[in-house]
Write a protein that holds these residues in place. Structure first.
Motif, PDB file in Angstrom:
ATOM      1  N   VAL A 178       0.842  -1.094   0.177  1.00  0.00           N
ATOM      2  CA  VAL A 178      -0.033   0.116   0.066  1.00  0.00           C
ATOM      3  C   VAL A 178       0.795   1.415  -0.114  1.00  0.00           C
ATOM      4  CG1 VAL A 178      -1.765   1.213   1.359  1.00  0.00           C
ATOM      5  CG2 VAL A 178      -1.678  -1.167   1.237  1.00  0.00           C
ATOM      6  N   ASP A 182      -2.451   4.802  -3.059  1.00  0.00           N
ATOM      7  CA  ASP A 182      -3.693   4.125  -2.449  1.00  0.00           C
ATOM      8  C   ASP A 182      -4.336   4.983  -1.370  1.00  0.00           C
ATOM      9  OD1 ASP A 182      -3.167   1.698  -3.927  1.00  0.00           O
ATOM     10  OD2 ASP A 182      -1.197   1.815  -2.820  1.00  0.00           O
ATOM     11  N   TYR A 186      -8.207   5.821  -1.803  1.00  0.00           N
ATOM     12  CA  TYR A 186      -9.346   5.365  -0.627  1.00  0.00           C
ATOM     13  C   TYR A 186      -9.880   6.639  -0.132  1.00  0.00           C
ATOM     14  CZ  TYR A 186     -10.547   3.635   3.771  1.00  0.00           C
ATOM     15  OH  TYR A 186     -11.498   3.087   4.780  1.00  0.00           O
ATOM     16  N   GLY A 285      -6.250  -0.686   1.254  1.00  0.00           N
ATOM     17  CA  GLY A 285      -5.536  -1.899   0.426  1.00  0.00           C
ATOM     18  C   GLY A 285      -5.157  -1.122  -0.801  1.00  0.00           C
ATOM     19  N   MET A 287      -5.341   0.138  -4.358  1.00  0.00           N
ATOM     20  CA  MET A 287      -6.496   0.640  -4.983  1.00  0.00           C
ATOM     21  C   MET A 287      -6.504   0.672  -6.379  1.00  0.00           C
ATOM     22  SD  MET A 287      -8.714   1.462  -2.278  1.00  0.00           S
ATOM     23  CE  MET A 287      -9.865   2.565  -3.155  1.00  0.00           C
ATOM     24  N   SER A 299     -10.613  -1.232  -3.455  1.00  0.00           N
ATOM     25  CA  SER A 299      -9.561  -2.323  -3.091  1.00  0.00           C
ATOM     26  C   SER A 299      -9.426  -3.335  -4.128  1.00  0.00           C
ATOM     27  CB  SER A 299      -9.418  -2.693  -1.760  1.00  0.00           C
ATOM     28  OG  SER A 299      -8.275  -3.596  -1.495  1.00  0.00           O
TER      29      SER A 299
END
Length: 466
Positions: A178, A182, A186, A285, A287, A299
């Motif tokens: 990650v 990400d 997110y 996680g 992405m 994710s």
């Protein structure tokens, strides 16, 4: 009551206030490129005036430039015209230009930080929405329109209404695989592509302060993709260490004075924000986006939402996006074939991004179906990548390191993705036709892009890490 980082920088740059109207804000630096500047220069020429403070403007071509054969004439007529016009205007008005062939040419939002042009506590504007990148240094940086570019050229000031403040706090430790990309994908997926509208964001928390400057720039770069005016991160030792020694960074006693001031640029403990959001880094996680705006992300190991998970007001847009992308509600993206990969842009075209990609593909081979565009964000990044042998690692794995430019972030140059093809991209936007008419974009991190580039299909990078 204390003040926020945004308020401290803003207040230091207000020249005057218009009663019941906007503030007149002094602009420390304007960055320009070839796309949004021609009309602005034409405007001041028509008015018979010059650039008020040319030393506070820096230009470089990036959107229209080819990423192969930059020593040759640009093939596309409009691209060549715009790049030539930028050169003409800079020569006419005394503006510093890092043109094609210059050792510091590159994507404008990569060039500013790496030359030390971008410094904490500044106000920075550019006729480009991703000017928010520079907020990673604790500056107020935002994109403006062409008429505003002209306004700054003419007066070094800008009329602006003060934005509301939004604190996004992310604490904890990122999981394996990650990255900063990400994190921001997110957050945007959580609040939507319009969730930050009307706000200037400050990112904070242990997951943010532990990031490198390159990673912080990635976070701030995509603030605009949640609708925010810009994003900021308070400067700290990581910031100072990055800036020190760069070409336009303060030197000697001036450095000490600058750092003393920069250390005051933080949000006071008793300051208040208009809105606060908090997230746990452990929940993030690797992405990937599945739709046609950056807020449509999941994710990589999760499924596209089902239609009943979508708010009623968003269902039409959701269905339209899936139709364009050729996906179905509830689908898993794992295993879907992808034929194009793009590493680069003002989001992920820095040396750290190239290192991350190269480290993953070292000893592996590019999948046979993959067409890859590996594009450094600047000549300095390109030079450093070659000095570190990254170009050789890429070549051995079947990839080619190209020359700097915006490249396949947007279809304004020769690097276009064909109609109907999927492209895994480390850039910032997945709008319809963004990478070429009919092209389908899936936004990811450089690490996920590397995993897909050697697999030829969408994979969860965590399953390929030691």
């Amino acid at each position: 009551m204390g003040t926020t980082l945004f308020e401290k920088v803003w207040n230091a740059h207000v020249v005057t206030e218009v009663k019941d109207g906007p503030s007149i804000l002094y602009i420390d630096k304007q960055l320009i490129h070839e796309v949004t500047s021609p009309q602005a220069f034409a405007g001041i020429e028509k008015r018979g005036i010059g650039v008020f403070r040319p030393e506070r403007t820096l230009a470089t071509p990036d959107h229209n430039v080819p990423t192969k054969g930059q020593n040759l004439p640009i093939v596309e007529d409009l691209s060549r015209f715009q790049v030539d016009k930028l050169t003409e205007n800079c020569n006419k008005f005394g503006v510093t230009l890092y043109g094609l062939g210059h050792a510091s040419q590159g994507v404008v939002h990569v060039v500013g930080p790496e030359t030390g042009t971008t410094l904490p506590g500044m106000t920075i504007v550019c006729g480009d929405s991703h000017t928010s990148t520079h907020g990673a240094f604790g500056s107020i940086a935002f994109g403006i329109g062409t008429s505003e570019v002209e306004q700054v050229l003419a007066t070094q000031c800008l009329m602006q209404t003060k934005a509301k403040t939004l604190k996004i706090e992310i604490n904890g430790t990122l999981s394996k695989g990650v990255t900063a990309k990400d994190i921001i994908l997110y957050v945007i997926a959580q609040i939507s592509a319009a969730g930050g509208t009307g706000y200037f964001v400050e990112y904070c928390g242990s997951a943010i302060t532990s990031l490198s400057m390159e990673a912080r720039m990635t976070i701030c770069n995509m603030s605009i993709e949640m609708g925010a005016r810009g994003g900021m991160i308070a400067p700290d030792e990581t910031t100072f260490n990055y800036i020190k020694g760069r070409e336009f960074a303060p030197k000697g006693a001036k450095w000490d004075e600058a750092v003393a001031y920069w250390k005051t640029l933080f949000t006071d403990a008793d300051a208040t924000f208009d809105k606060t959001l908090k997230y746990d880094a452990a929940d993030i996680g690797p992405m990937i986006t599945y739709g046609t705006n950056p807020g449509m992300g999941i994710s990589v190991n999760k499924n596209i939402p089902s239609i009943d998970q979508i708010e009623e007001s968003n269902k039409v847009t959701f269905k339209k996006a899936l139709d364009y992308m050729g996906f179905q509600a509830g689908d898993s993206l794992i295993g879907k074939q992808v034929n194009w990969v793009f590493l680069g842009s003002c989001t992920n075209g820095r040396i750290e991004d190239l290192r991350q990609f190269a480290e993953f593909v070292k000893g592996k081979k590019k999948a046979a179906n993959i067409n890859a565009l590996i594009v450094p964000g600047s000549k300095q990044v390109e030079k450093q990548a070659i000095a570190e042998g990254i170009d050789k690692v890429l070549a051995e794995a079947g990839f080619e390191l190209r020359e700097p430019g915006c490249s396949a972030c947007l279809a304004m140059n020769e690097d276009k993705v064909p109609k109907g093809e999927y492209c895994v991209s480390t850039s910032n936007r997945n709008f319809e036709g963004r990478q070429g008419p009919g092209a389908r974009t899936l936004l990811v991190s450089p690490l996920t892009a590397a995993a897909i580039a050697v697999s030829g299909k969408i994979v969860d990078v965590r399953e390929m890490l030691n």
